[in-house]
Design a protein around this motif. Sequence first.
Motif, short mmCIF file in Angstrom:
data_model
loop_
_atom_site.label_atom_id
_atom_site.label_comp_id
_atom_site.label_asym_id
_atom_site.label_seq_id
_atom_site.Cartn_x
_atom_site.Cartn_y
_atom_site.Cartn_z
N ALA A 137 11.64 19.09 -32.56
CA ALA A 137 11.76 17.66 -32.70
C ALA A 137 12.25 16.99 -31.69
O ALA A 137 12.06 16.04 -30.99
CB ALA A 137 12.51 17.17 -34.18
N ALA A 138 13.74 17.65 -31.02
CA ALA A 138 14.19 16.90 -30.13
C ALA A 138 13.56 17.19 -28.75
O ALA A 138 13.37 16.14 -28.11
CB ALA A 138 15.61 17.63 -29.92
N LYS A 139 12.68 17.93 -28.66
CA LYS A 139 12.06 18.16 -27.56
C LYS A 139 10.76 17.13 -27.51
O LYS A 139 10.61 16.63 -26.40
CB LYS A 139 11.38 19.66 -27.29
CG LYS A 139 10.58 19.95 -26.21
CD LYS A 139 10.18 21.46 -26.19
CE LYS A 139 9.48 21.74 -24.88
NZ LYS A 139 8.94 23.20 -24.89
N ARG A 140 10.17 17.11 -28.51
CA ARG A 140 9.26 16.05 -28.77
C ARG A 140 9.60 14.71 -28.35
O ARG A 140 9.05 13.83 -27.70
CB ARG A 140 8.49 16.03 -30.12
CG ARG A 140 7.54 17.18 -30.37
CD ARG A 140 6.73 17.01 -31.71
NE ARG A 140 7.61 16.71 -32.77
CZ ARG A 140 8.17 17.65 -33.45
NH1 ARG A 140 7.90 19.01 -33.35
NH2 ARG A 140 8.85 17.26 -34.68
N ARG A 141 10.82 14.24 -28.68
CA ARG A 141 11.30 13.14 -28.38
C ARG A 141 11.80 12.95 -27.05
O ARG A 141 12.55 12.08 -26.57
CB ARG A 141 12.59 12.72 -29.40
CG ARG A 141 12.03 12.53 -30.92
CD ARG A 141 13.48 12.33 -31.64
NE ARG A 141 13.84 10.91 -31.33
CZ ARG A 141 15.16 10.59 -31.60
NH1 ARG A 141 15.59 11.54 -32.46
NH2 ARG A 141 15.44 9.27 -31.52
N GLY A 142 11.91 14.16 -26.23
CA GLY A 142 12.66 14.04 -24.94
C GLY A 142 13.77 13.95 -25.03
O GLY A 142 14.51 13.38 -23.89
N GLY A 143 14.72 14.47 -26.02
CA GLY A 143 16.09 14.37 -26.09
C GLY A 143 16.70 15.72 -26.31
O GLY A 143 16.01 16.74 -26.22
N THR A 144 17.70 15.83 -26.87
CA THR A 144 18.43 17.12 -26.94
C THR A 144 18.84 17.15 -28.63
O THR A 144 18.81 16.23 -29.25
CB THR A 144 20.18 17.01 -26.37
OG1 THR A 144 20.71 15.90 -26.70
CG2 THR A 144 20.05 16.91 -24.80
N ALA A 145 18.99 18.40 -28.85
CA ALA A 145 19.24 18.62 -30.37
C ALA A 145 20.44 18.01 -30.71
O ALA A 145 20.66 17.58 -31.84
CB ALA A 145 19.29 20.27 -30.79
N HIS A 146 21.55 18.11 -29.88
CA HIS A 146 22.58 17.37 -30.09
C HIS A 146 22.52 15.94 -30.36
O HIS A 146 23.06 15.35 -31.53
CB HIS A 146 23.45 17.66 -28.88
CG HIS A 146 24.93 16.91 -29.26
ND1 HIS A 146 25.91 17.34 -29.91
CD2 HIS A 146 25.51 15.64 -28.71
CE1 HIS A 146 27.07 16.74 -29.66
NE2 HIS A 146 26.80 15.56 -29.09
#
Length: 95
Positions: free
Chosen positions: A20-29
């Motif tokens: 999900a984080a990758k899809r959003r272009g962000g980090t898991a953190h």
Amino acid sequence: MSATTTIRLPDDLKARVASAAKRRGGTAHNLILEAIAEKVEQEELRAAFDEEAEARFANLLQTGESIAWGDMKRYLEARASGKKTPAPVARKLAL
């Protein structure tokens, strides 16, 4: 100031968070921080709602006054349609 907290995620949830984080272009953190902040805000809003409901119920028990649903519904419908209308007045409950 920030503090470190360790959470243990099941492998499948950790993979879902990363995806999900990758899809959003962000980090898991960042996704986890946003999720926690969102959940805490929901709980705070629920607690405030419950507190307000308890206070209103206590007031109802103390005064015995309430606004009939039909009166309140007509008032809300008028306001929703843009009409200026006086708020209904509370009155003693008919028991």
